[in-house]
Design an enzyme around this catalytic site. Structure first.
Site, PDB file in Angstrom:
ATOM      1  N   HIS A  36      16.132  36.639 -28.726  1.00  0.00           N
ATOM      2  CA  HIS A  36      14.526  36.987 -28.971  1.00  0.00           C
ATOM      3  C   HIS A  36      13.920  35.770 -28.999  1.00  0.00           C
ATOM      4  O   HIS A  36      14.271  34.566 -29.450  1.00  0.00           O
ATOM      5  CB  HIS A  36      14.335  37.518 -30.280  1.00  0.00           C
ATOM      6  CG  HIS A  36      15.059  39.170 -30.521  1.00  0.00           C
ATOM      7  ND1 HIS A  36      14.468  40.169 -30.195  1.00  0.00           N
ATOM      8  CD2 HIS A  36      16.129  39.259 -30.736  1.00  0.00           C
ATOM      9  CE1 HIS A  36      15.184  41.197 -30.400  1.00  0.00           C
ATOM     10  NE2 HIS A  36      16.375  40.832 -30.844  1.00  0.00           N
ATOM     11  N   TYR A  79      24.119  40.188 -36.432  1.00  0.00           N
ATOM     12  CA  TYR A  79      22.966  39.376 -36.912  1.00  0.00           C
ATOM     13  C   TYR A  79      23.336  39.027 -38.023  1.00  0.00           C
ATOM     14  O   TYR A  79      24.088  39.828 -39.003  1.00  0.00           O
ATOM     15  CB  TYR A  79      21.725  40.378 -36.829  1.00  0.00           C
ATOM     16  CG  TYR A  79      21.084  40.246 -35.611  1.00  0.00           C
ATOM     17  CD1 TYR A  79      20.332  39.391 -35.082  1.00  0.00           C
ATOM     18  CD2 TYR A  79      21.287  41.379 -34.949  1.00  0.00           C
ATOM     19  CE1 TYR A  79      19.634  39.384 -33.884  1.00  0.00           C
ATOM     20  CE2 TYR A  79      20.659  41.427 -33.602  1.00  0.00           C
ATOM     21  CZ  TYR A  79      19.922  40.520 -33.143  1.00  0.00           C
ATOM     22  OH  TYR A  79      18.999  40.477 -32.016  1.00  0.00           O
ATOM     23  N   HIS A 114      21.344  39.059 -25.669  1.00  0.00           N
ATOM     24  CA  HIS A 114      19.804  38.733 -25.538  1.00  0.00           C
ATOM     25  C   HIS A 114      19.407  37.906 -26.504  1.00  0.00           C
ATOM     26  O   HIS A 114      20.077  37.722 -27.634  1.00  0.00           O
ATOM     27  CB  HIS A 114      18.842  39.993 -25.627  1.00  0.00           C
ATOM     28  CG  HIS A 114      19.037  40.682 -26.772  1.00  0.00           C
ATOM     29  ND1 HIS A 114      20.088  41.690 -27.298  1.00  0.00           N
ATOM     30  CD2 HIS A 114      18.116  40.666 -27.975  1.00  0.00           C
ATOM     31  CE1 HIS A 114      19.916  42.107 -28.299  1.00  0.00           C
ATOM     32  NE2 HIS A 114      18.683  41.726 -28.963  1.00  0.00           N
ATOM     33  N   ARG A 150      22.824  46.988 -26.656  1.00  0.00           N
ATOM     34  CA  ARG A 150      21.880  46.112 -26.310  1.00  0.00           C
ATOM     35  C   ARG A 150      22.720  45.110 -25.465  1.00  0.00           C
ATOM     36  O   ARG A 150      23.792  44.829 -25.825  1.00  0.00           O
ATOM     37  CB  ARG A 150      21.045  45.404 -27.475  1.00  0.00           C
ATOM     38  CG  ARG A 150      20.352  46.094 -28.592  1.00  0.00           C
ATOM     39  CD  ARG A 150      18.976  46.698 -27.680  1.00  0.00           C
ATOM     40  NE  ARG A 150      18.553  46.177 -26.568  1.00  0.00           N
ATOM     41  CZ  ARG A 150      17.564  45.382 -26.592  1.00  0.00           C
ATOM     42  NH1 ARG A 150      17.307  44.481 -27.741  1.00  0.00           N
ATOM     43  NH2 ARG A 150      17.143  44.820 -25.329  1.00  0.00           N
ATOM     44  N   TYR A 191      25.444  44.412 -28.536  1.00  0.00           N
ATOM     45  CA  TYR A 191      25.846  45.218 -29.682  1.00  0.00           C
ATOM     46  C   TYR A 191      25.257  46.822 -29.801  1.00  0.00           C
ATOM     47  O   TYR A 191      24.514  46.826 -28.946  1.00  0.00           O
ATOM     48  CB  TYR A 191      25.279  44.599 -31.081  1.00  0.00           C
ATOM     49  CG  TYR A 191      23.760  44.271 -30.966  1.00  0.00           C
ATOM     50  CD1 TYR A 191      23.048  45.371 -31.178  1.00  0.00           C
ATOM     51  CD2 TYR A 191      22.939  43.016 -30.728  1.00  0.00           C
ATOM     52  CE1 TYR A 191      21.625  45.152 -31.464  1.00  0.00           C
ATOM     53  CE2 TYR A 191      21.932  42.970 -30.699  1.00  0.00           C
ATOM     54  CZ  TYR A 191      21.067  43.870 -30.906  1.00  0.00           C
ATOM     55  OH  TYR A 191      19.682  43.655 -31.197  1.00  0.00           O
TER      56      TYR A 191
HETATM   57 FE   LIG Z   1      18.378  41.833 -31.042  1.00  0.00          FE
END
Ligand SMILES: [Fe+2]
Length: 234
Positions: free
Chosen positions: A154, A100, A152, A149, A139
């Site tokens: 959000h 991110y 995905h 995770r 990640y």
């Molecule tokens: Fe996330």
């Protein structure tokens, strides 16, 4: 009433932060105020031309984000399968390496200088939305000793007022990491999890450019998409 056999319980210790986030006392309900019910109302004029193009909306001129190029599209409908128009959809995601763009991000995968990781669009009169992006990477995250995770995206879905906001996550068909994830694991049944899995749609791909995934969002009823913040929907 919330169906506890369908929706995850608030307290799920294998998802570590749910311990601190879940309520310890019975919730109180407050009447909404007029401003919560009537403002803001989003119009198409709030969107910029690249807001629904995450490949280019943060990129330098002539450049684009690195990663598998995809189109994500679908329809927002209510419990009677009626389209929900003029709904603001905001998305945020990691880059193709699983990182991110955030000051608290700690994963060692590199930032992509041409990828910001967020975008938005508004459903049309028939409830359709579409955006372009790169498929995010999985990640690791500090939950158990080795938790990851799945890839995905959000989602936030706004209705006609600020108080009408639903938040969820999209996963990708065929990803084996979905079934390893402690957050996904809080959802009691595979059928409920499947409401969060976007399906590969070869018919909507752009040849020599991007694959397509379809993700329909159902606001209420038996086919409702699972939302993180309001299990019962709008
Ligand atoms: Fe996330």
């Amino acid at each position: 009433m919330r169906d506890r056999a369908w929706h995850p319980p608030a307290l799920t210790p294998l998802y570590k932060t749910s311990v601190a986030r879940s309520p310890q006392r019975a919730p109180l309900s407050f009447a909404t105020t007029i401003s919560e019910e009537t403002s803001p109302v989003f119009g198409n004029d709030v969107l910029g031309p690249l807001d629904n193009d995450l490949i280019h909306n943060f990129a330098k001129d002539g450049a684009g984000a690195i990663g598998p190029r995809i189109v994500v599209y679908g329809r927002v409908v209510d419990e009677a399968n009626r389209p929900v128009p003029n709904t603001l959809i905001e998305v945020w995601q990691a880059n193709a390496g699983g990182r991110y763009r955030h000051k608290k991000e700690g994963y060692l995968a590199p930032l992509d200088p041409n990828f910001g990781g967020c975008g938005r669009c508004i459903t049309d009169e028939n409830g359709w939305y579409e955006f372009r992006t790169v498929q995010p990477g999985p990640y690791p995250w500090p939950n158990g000793p080795n938790d990851w995770r799945p890839a995905h995206i959000h989602f936030s879905i706004f209705g006609h007022a600020f108080a009408q906001r639903l938040i969820s996550q999209l996963y990708f068909e065929g990803d084996p990491m979905i079934w390893q994830c402690p957050i996904v694991g809080t959802i009691p049944t595979p059928e409920a999890i499947e409401t969060l899995v976007a399906k590969l749609d070869m018919g909507a791909t752009i040849p020599m450019d991007a694959r397509a995934y379809r993700f329909d969002i159902v606001l209420r009823g038996k086919r409702q998409t699972l939302f993180e913040n309001r299990m019962e929907g709008l």
